[in-house]
Design an enzyme around this catalytic site. Sequence first.
Site, short mmCIF file in Angstrom:
data_model
loop_
_atom_site.label_atom_id
_atom_site.label_comp_id
_atom_site.label_asym_id
_atom_site.label_seq_id
_atom_site.Cartn_x
_atom_site.Cartn_y
_atom_site.Cartn_z
N THR A 12 39.57 6.76 -35.36
CA THR A 12 40.20 6.37 -36.61
C THR A 12 40.92 7.54 -37.28
O THR A 12 41.98 7.39 -37.88
CB THR A 12 39.15 5.79 -37.58
OG1 THR A 12 38.65 4.57 -37.02
CG2 THR A 12 39.75 5.49 -38.94
N SER A 54 37.00 5.02 -30.07
CA SER A 54 35.72 5.46 -29.49
C SER A 54 34.91 4.32 -28.89
O SER A 54 33.97 4.56 -28.13
CB SER A 54 34.89 6.22 -30.51
OG SER A 54 34.33 5.37 -31.48
N THR A 85 34.31 7.20 -34.90
CA THR A 85 32.95 7.17 -35.44
C THR A 85 32.02 6.19 -34.72
O THR A 85 30.80 6.37 -34.73
CB THR A 85 32.96 6.79 -36.94
OG1 THR A 85 33.57 5.51 -37.10
CG2 THR A 85 33.72 7.83 -37.75
N ASP A 86 32.57 5.15 -34.07
CA ASP A 86 31.72 4.08 -33.57
C ASP A 86 30.73 4.53 -32.50
O ASP A 86 29.60 4.04 -32.45
CB ASP A 86 32.58 2.92 -33.02
CG ASP A 86 33.26 2.14 -34.14
OD1 ASP A 86 32.92 2.35 -35.31
OD2 ASP A 86 34.14 1.31 -33.83
#
Length: 328
Positions: A12, A54, A85-86
């Site tokens: 992101t 990710s 971030t995932d």
Amino acid sequence: MKNILMLATGGTIACEPSADGLVPKLSGEKMLTMIPALKNICNITCLELMNLDSSNICPDNWLLMAKTIYESYDKYDGFVITHGTDTMAYTAAALSHLLINLDKPVILTGAQKPLQATPTDAAQNIIDSFITAADKIPGVFLVFNGNIHKGSVVKKVYSENFAGFASINEQPAGTIVQNSINWLSSYSTISTVNPSLKLIDKLEEKIYILKLIPGLKPDILDILVEHDYKAIIIEGYGAGGVPTDKAINNFLPAIKRAIAKNVSIVCTTQCLYDGVHLDKYPIGILAARLGAISGTTLTTEELTIRLMVILAQTSDNKLIKEYVEQIL
């Protein structure tokens, strides 16, 4: 000034709008030019390693990140990885085990909003990460929203909130306030004698995470064994319990069959905090007697990586149990 290598991997933080929604397009070099304050922190070299959401990160990507750090290790004082971030908690756990005897900082960061968005958490997260990478404390850390999380205990707990992550069953390793780091006292002592850096270059991918729900049939374990999974992490209830002979769907015979076929069964909990206690209730004690491994207080992400690492090296049940349950 310290020399830091930045590995850009997408996420992101690097996203731009497209017809299909936000997609990672922004290069690492472009991100650096958008944050002029970084020039006062350290000397930065940027390497475009990949540009992925990710959710598309896989174990081969972890191995590439680790190999890149290993091959560049003597040239830099620290490393920063920008990442979606995932799955960043999985990557942080992976690098914690793939890079052995690490005596430099390896910092992962990302953002809940793209760098070009308004408002965004991206710029400050990047600044904080380079401050941490230029500091003296070695290890793999995830830096986010002013917190420094140890790579092996961190978990994403918010899908949008800028807090993003939490350290599970530990305090954050440190905090960053107005560009100044406050480390937890246990991180203030630095070992001055470390063996040479070692790279782990193999992972076993046939790991399955099974989340129990009331009514789930235990034959799911037999199906996973038939499909050649090497380990199954069972996210049980509370202290790590699984349905026993008091339930219609008794999992114990299926656990016994799986272990007999040399499949590692690890019991963990669906709870975020306090971990597994297989010695507390029959629903845990009976599973442990059959040979189930305790997930202790570890996150599912950390358990997954430990199994991937050790199962790539051995099929010895004793060694697997020791590696998974060890305190690091």
